[in-house]
Design an enzyme around this catalytic site. Structure first.
Site, PDB file in Angstrom:
ATOM      1  N   HIS A 223     -10.803   2.443  32.282  1.00  0.00           N
ATOM      2  CA  HIS A 223      -9.412   2.656  31.892  1.00  0.00           C
ATOM      3  C   HIS A 223      -9.235   4.091  31.436  1.00  0.00           C
ATOM      4  O   HIS A 223     -10.060   4.624  30.695  1.00  0.00           O
ATOM      5  CB  HIS A 223      -9.019   1.703  30.761  1.00  0.00           C
ATOM      6  CG  HIS A 223      -7.665   1.985  30.180  1.00  0.00           C
ATOM      7  ND1 HIS A 223      -7.460   2.327  28.866  1.00  0.00           N
ATOM      8  CD2 HIS A 223      -6.434   1.996  30.761  1.00  0.00           C
ATOM      9  CE1 HIS A 223      -6.172   2.522  28.649  1.00  0.00           C
ATOM     10  NE2 HIS A 223      -5.524   2.327  29.782  1.00  0.00           N
ATOM     11  N   SER A 224      -8.190   4.753  31.936  1.00  0.00           N
ATOM     12  CA  SER A 224      -7.745   6.052  31.447  1.00  0.00           C
ATOM     13  C   SER A 224      -8.860   7.099  31.516  1.00  0.00           C
ATOM     14  O   SER A 224      -9.487   7.284  32.557  1.00  0.00           O
ATOM     15  CB  SER A 224      -7.198   5.896  30.032  1.00  0.00           C
ATOM     16  OG  SER A 224      -6.505   7.041  29.618  1.00  0.00           O
ATOM     17  N   SER A 225      -9.152   7.774  30.388  1.00  0.00           N
ATOM     18  CA  SER A 225     -10.157   8.836  30.418  1.00  0.00           C
ATOM     19  C   SER A 225     -11.560   8.305  30.674  1.00  0.00           C
ATOM     20  O   SER A 225     -12.461   9.070  31.022  1.00  0.00           O
ATOM     21  CB  SER A 225     -10.133   9.638  29.116  1.00  0.00           C
ATOM     22  OG  SER A 225     -10.513   8.846  28.023  1.00  0.00           O
ATOM     23  N   HIS A 365       0.648   1.917  29.865  1.00  0.00           N
ATOM     24  CA  HIS A 365      -0.694   2.453  30.138  1.00  0.00           C
ATOM     25  C   HIS A 365      -1.810   1.488  29.746  1.00  0.00           C
ATOM     26  O   HIS A 365      -2.869   1.502  30.350  1.00  0.00           O
ATOM     27  CB  HIS A 365      -0.857   3.780  29.392  1.00  0.00           C
ATOM     28  CG  HIS A 365      -2.151   4.472  29.678  1.00  0.00           C
ATOM     29  ND1 HIS A 365      -2.674   4.611  30.947  1.00  0.00           N
ATOM     30  CD2 HIS A 365      -3.043   5.086  28.843  1.00  0.00           C
ATOM     31  CE1 HIS A 365      -3.816   5.268  30.899  1.00  0.00           C
ATOM     32  NE2 HIS A 365      -4.069   5.559  29.629  1.00  0.00           N
TER      33      HIS A 365
END
Length: 392
Positions: A223-225, A365
């Site tokens: 997820h994400s970074s 997000h």
């Protein structure tokens, strides 16, 4: 008859099920659900804990261990039914806890896949949570995310939209604002993380491939970074990566976006990473990568950096099947295409699922924590099953 005050003690000892405990007049919202009177929605599994990798650093007080990776091994009690484990990489400012139960107590991604018979591994990235490091000059530079930023960016972006898609956000449990029990539970799990991306990537490259060498080819779900690490492992040990699955990848090439037009900051000089990737023709220094802006910058769809043609390829990363999912109300709906375009230009075949286009609406997000999170998990599971069929 067993007296009522004994039941919580028996449940804690595993003698009776927590599901048998009374819930009448018991507040089980947010952190209140920690009460033994509240039922759990988790599934049954066994849990083992390990530290993988690491190195010794000499200090004035003796050798200390750094770069060790905290790993939880969650095994379904129904038995493992699938050949490839799932390894979960959390995003920035949170930990591996993000894959467990949601802030409002529903099943998380880990429970979904354990229930389906998958072997699950949860990580705390090096420098984070239970993998936190000593404050040496070569490693730790801390930063974090304030409560107001969490609210504006993740849990309630629709209240003060900085991009058009934010008004579509409907799936966060509760109000998404300070004082709501589900928001408060989530925001307390926002923790410091390292801003020394170079050191973080180097340590995760070493410990990540070490982990995969111990458990075998695995699907990496990020997820994400957290998506920056599966990209690196796909580069370094692609034979051990069955698939790279990204819930809103934060590896935008060469750039971090600001909320205003034509704003942001330079990062990831190797395109998708801060540390070297294997390009063809080879690159010995990131300055050899020639880039240019592509597209017009709008708040609904941001411009992207791409390579100047002829583009160099990413032959190692191209060996690994790649998936990105994007929520229709997330800020990532404005720039996830930049990563897809860069990968395609570099010869990497990608699948990109825009959740709104497959009937999953309203996600921000942190879609894996939102009300329809298990619908998203089912999309990921279907992609994994397709990849498994392709290998037969």
């Amino acid at each position: 008859m067993v007296r009522s005050f004994v039941l919580p003690l028996l449940a804690a000892a595993g003698i009776v099920s927590a599901a048998t405990l009374p819930r009448d007049n018991v507040d089980c919202t947010g952190v209140n659900a920690i009460s033994p009177k509240c039922r759990s929605n988790e599934v049954k599994y066994t849990r083992d804990v390990y530290y993988v990798g690491g190195r010794l650093i000499s200090t004035a007080t003796g050798n200390i261990t750094a770069d060790q990776l905290y790993v939880e091994k969650l095994t379904p009690t129904c038995g493992v039914k699938h050949p490839n484990p799932l390894v979960f990489f959390h995003g920035g400012a949170v930990s591996g806890v993000t894959w467990l139960n949601t802030p409002d107590g529903r099943k998380g991604f880990a429970s979904h896949f354990i229930e389906k018979g998958y072997q699950v591994y949860l990580l705390d990235h090096t420098g984070v949570g239970r993998s936190s490091q000593e404050a040496t000059s070569e490693y730790t530079l801390w930063n974090s995310t304030g409560v107001e930023s969490v609210q504006a960016g993740f849990t309630a972006p629709e209240l003060n939209p900085t991009y058009p898609q934010a008004t579509l956000h409907t799936q966060w449990p509760g109000t998404g604002q300070k004082g709501d029990p589900y928001f408060d539970q989530f925001s307390k799990g926002v923790i410091p993380f390292t801003s020394n991306w170079t050191m973080g990537e180097l340590s995760m490259r070493a410990s990540g491939c070490k982990l995969l060498s111990l458990i075998g080819p695995s699907y990496l779900i990020s997820h994400s970074s957290g998506a920056q690490y599966p990209i690196l492992l796909s580069n370094d040990c692609p034979d051990l990566v069955a698939g790279n699955i990204n819930l809103e990848h934060s590896t935008q090439p060469f750039w971090n976006y600001g909320s205003a037009l034509n704003s942001g900051s330079s990062i990831r000089p190797w395109g998708l990473a801060n540390t070297p990737l294997t390009y063809d023709p080879p690159v010995t220094n990131s300055s050899e990568l020639s880039k240019e802006w592509d597209g017009e910058d709008t708040l609904a769809k941001r411009r992207c950096y791409i390579q100047t043609e002829p583009a160099r390829k990413l032959p190692q990363i191209a060996k690994v099947p790649y998936l990105c999912t994007t929520g229709e109300a997330s800020v990532h709906a404005t720039y996830d295409h930049c990563v897809i375009n860069y990968l395609n230009q570099a010869g990497v075949k990608t699948d990109w699922i825009k959740l709104g286009e497959v009937g999953i609406h309203g996600n921000g997000h942190f879609g894996h924590l939102e009300l329809n999170n298990l619908e998203i998990a089912s999309v990921v599971e279907q992609w994994i099953q397709y990849q498994d069929r392709q290998k037969r």
